[in-house]
Design an enzyme around this catalytic site. Structure first.
Site, PDB file in Angstrom:
ATOM      1  N   CYS A  67      31.669  -5.418 -11.548  1.00 12.75           N
ATOM      2  CA  CYS A  67      30.789  -4.086 -11.267  1.00 12.75           C
ATOM      3  C   CYS A  67      30.324  -3.723 -12.822  1.00 12.75           C
ATOM      4  CB  CYS A  67      31.567  -3.134 -10.747  1.00 12.75           C
ATOM      5  SG  CYS A  67      33.269  -2.655 -11.541  1.00 12.75           S
ATOM      6  N   HIS A  84      35.338   1.929 -11.343  1.00 16.33           N
ATOM      7  CA  HIS A  84      34.389   1.229 -10.717  1.00 16.33           C
ATOM      8  C   HIS A  84      33.014   1.729 -11.319  1.00 16.33           C
ATOM      9  CE1 HIS A  84      31.810  -0.758  -7.976  1.00 16.33           C
ATOM     10  NE2 HIS A  84      31.034   0.574  -7.327  1.00 16.33           N
TER      11      HIS A  84
END
Length: 705
Positions: free
Chosen positions: A365, A623
């Protein structure tokens, strides 16, 4: 063919007095310089009244019918969103009686048949422009076990008149003539005529599918037997009326009282009389209400929105149906020709929706969000990419071909392409481990692009040394600023506290927000300044006196921390420096002289140097996601998450990336500094709150003005 010369829509916010973005108008005359004299219609249509002079490039031409349909859409800014999806708007303008459409209704979506074109408002003169909407008849989409491939026809409840903006999908119709306003009907009369057949339109993204007819529709059972469908498979199904429904298989088995395998599907959107996972009173899985459909498994085929045909499949033609394919990555581009950055008008058409952007996989990510932010639409970063000393080397060429060009051309980069790139970065940890964006940015510019550091920062004033860097980490004491500072305040405070200056104006400035480690934020929220003024942070650059505005000759770091003096950086001309430091509380200050070019006079004007925000990387529970500014308009913002959803389990499934337009971010950031300083987080939208609370790095580029 309707003339498109007489009517227009205003496309820019910074236009002439009397017009606003999204206004519908009529051209009255044209000047010798190419400007137009136009009148604008009010929100309710009728007679064009106010108006004035504006440039033709600030408008987009419309037919009369298009203008009438758009007049019924509110707010005005939403009209431009419709025009961005040109294929969908084109077929909406050609709708006929009994055409099948899908509309937004209440909290879900409703299939309907077009019945009438409705004129809204009083018509007093021949030049009046009345709003047009659609009268629709709802179709209850009930996939019954007796007739699983047909739509049932329960008596529908009456619906309101819908605008063009409410229609999200147009299904196939028979050959008819378009519905049109006949220009003579009264206020309450209805105009009904007949129209042409339409192609299938996919939901949400305006994807134009292939035309399907009874002569060339494939046998659904034979298609479904060709591909292995399991729980977690993303599928689509169609009734004999060609309403395309998309979803994920949550259950496969034989329901009580049925024969053969059936699929319980959680649909992407709410539809009619579907359930929350029950079928004939028995629960098979659980989902939101009106999203569970149960159909024979043979009715399902793999979701064709996300995947390209396999190399062995024959090419589709306009006469042949779209062939569903297995879940495989799209083919890589074989050509080496570079694709330019996406323009503002192209971005949402190419990128918006699920399975769009860069597909995440195995701790990627940080890399996905960074690449998406840097190379989607930034012209400055594209120039850096093209000017790279390593432009023809294999790893740089691979990134351009398999990631940047794929993203700009197709709007989607499969995880396989990203993983192949990660393997070339020279360290196995980039393949397996979670990293931070600043680590990746350093290796991207240093190893892949082989570019010199973007930042040259001087320490300790004129007597100090310079240090090169690719990003800048803001360092300061928490009490130096308020609880919700802007990036402008943070950068100024960081530079003044550490006695730093830019040696030169950077092409790109990537600023890391202050944190106690990756997981602990120093501030509950940070406001990304849409424009950074770095004039006072440049070494040996002319600056204005903080008090009188003349050329500054002295700077005082002690005054910078003085809360009694409003504003931020304190720099003075010789006269003001003497006066300010004659105060008893400032007599102990030690202002330093500024190094200035000898040719400058005290009265020389000072030009300001600005940088524009083009992306923000955010982190939440390890994230990374990103917000990207994709055009000059204030509302041109999009949100990207490479792992927004997942299909299947952790071992056999895959991540579903998503790109969403978020104009509310632009609306929020367009507020004044005073309003932003008084924000109430509880009253902001989810994405705005995420931007403010989770910002990790703000990316700026040189202003084009």
């Amino acid at each position: 063919m309707e003339s498109i010369d007489k009517y227009f829509i205003v496309t820019r916010t910074k236009t002439r007095k009397g017009f606003s973005r999204g206004s519908i108008g009529r051209i009255e005359a044209e000047t010798q310089t190419g400007d137009i004299v136009g009148l604008v219609y009010g929100s309710g249509g009728g007679t064009a009244k106010s108006g004035g002079l504006l440039k033709r490039e600030e408008t987009y031409p419309l037919t009369r019918h298009q203008a009438q349909l758009l007049l019924f859409v509110s707010p005005a800014s939403r009209r431009l969103e419709i025009l961005c999806n040109q294929m969908l708007f084109k077929v909406i303008c050609e709708l006929a009686q009994d055409d099948l459409v899908m509309v937004r209704y209440k909290k879900g979506f409703q299939p309907c048949l077009v019945k009438n074109l409705m004129q809204i408002g009083r018509k007093d003169g021949s030049d009046d422009l009345n709003m047009l909407g659609f009268e629709l008849q709802p179709v209850v989409c009930s996939l019954s076990p007796q007739n699983p491939d047909k739509l049932s026809s329960k008596k529908p409840a009456p619906l309101p008149v819908f605008s063009a903006a409410d229609i999200i999908q147009v299904a196939q119709s028979s050959t008819k003539q378009p519905l049109r306003d006949n220009h003579t009907i009264g206020i309450n009369r209805r105009t009904v005529s007949r129209i042409n057949s339409l192609p299938i339109m996919g939901s949400r993204n305006g994807f134009l599918g292939k035309k399907i007819s009874s002569q060339n529709t494939p046998d659904i059972k034979s298609l479904s037997n060709t591909y292995q469908l399991d729980v977690g498979s993303m599928v689509e199904m169609a009734s004999n009326r060609n309403v395309i429904l998309y979803g994920v298989i949550r259950w496969i088995g034989v329901p009580a009282g049925q024969k053969g395998n059936w699929a319980g599907i959680e649909l992407d959107d709410e539809v009619g009389t579907c359930t929350d996972g029950t079928f004939h009173g028995q629960r098979y899985f659980t989902c939101q209400g009106n999203r569970a459909a149960f159909v024979p498994l043979e009715m399902c085929v793999p979701d064709g929105r996300f995947h390209s045909p396999s190399p062995s499949s024959s090419a589709d033609t306009e006469e042949s149906p779209r062939t569903p394919i297995a879940v495989t990555p799209i083919e890589e581009d074989k050509g080496e020709e570079d694709v330019p950055p996406l323009t503002e008008s192209e971005v949402l058409r190419v990128l918006e929706g699920k399975m769009k952007g860069i597909q995440g996989h195995f701790n990627s990510c940080y890399l996905d969000a960074t690449l998406f932010s840097l190379f989607t639409s930034s012209v400055t970063l594209d120039r850096l990419l093209q000017s790279s000393a390593n432009a023809e080397m294999s790893i740089c060429r691979q990134m351009r071909r398999d990631i940047v060009n794929q993203l700009r051309r197709h709007g989607f980069v499969p995880a396989e392409n990203v993983m192949n790139f990660r393997k070339q970065l020279g360290c196995n940890t980039y393949v397996t481990e979670e990293k931070d964006p600043e680590e990746f940015i350093a290796i991207l510019f240093q190893r892949v692009l082989q570019m010199d550091p973007l930042l040259k920062i001087r320490f300790n004033g004129d007597s100090g040394s310079s240090q090169d860097a690719y990003t800048h980490q803001i360092i300061l004491e928490k009490n130096d600023v308020g609880p919700c500072p802007s990036v402008q305040q943070l950068l100024e405070t960081s530079f003044m506290s550490c006695n730093l200056k830019f040696e030169e104006v950077p092409l790109c400035l990537m600023v890391q927000m202050p944190r106690f480690g990756k997981n602990f934020k120093m501030f509950p929220c940070i406001i990304p300044s849409t424009e950074l003024d770095i004039t006072d942070l440049l070494h040996q650059s002319p600056r204005e006196c903080f008090i009188c505005g003349h050329l500054a000759q002295h700077e005082c770091t002690q005054c910078f921390r003085d809360r009694k003096l409003p504003g931020r950086i304190k720099q003075y001309c010789s006269t003001c420096n003497t006066q300010v430091h004659s105060h008893p509380s400032r007599q102990g200050h030690t202002p330093r002289s500024l190094a200035l070019p000898v040719e400058l006079s005290v009265s020389s004007p000072v030009s300001r140097t600005h940088m524009q925000l083009f992306a923000v990387l955010c982190i939440q529970t390890s994230h990374y996601v990103s917000f990207v500014k994709y055009g000059p308009e204030p509302q041109s913002w999009m949100f990207f998450d490479s792992m927004a959803d997942r299909s299947g389990d952790d071992h056999t499934g895959y991540n579903i990336p998503e790109v969403r337009a978020c104009p509310e971010v632009g609306d929020f950031l367009s507020q004044s500094e005073e309003d932003l300083a008084c924000i109430n987080l509880s009253q902001t939208s989810g994405l705005v709150r995420r931007l403010l609370c989770d910002s990790f790095m703000c990316l700026y580029q040189q202003s084009s003005r």
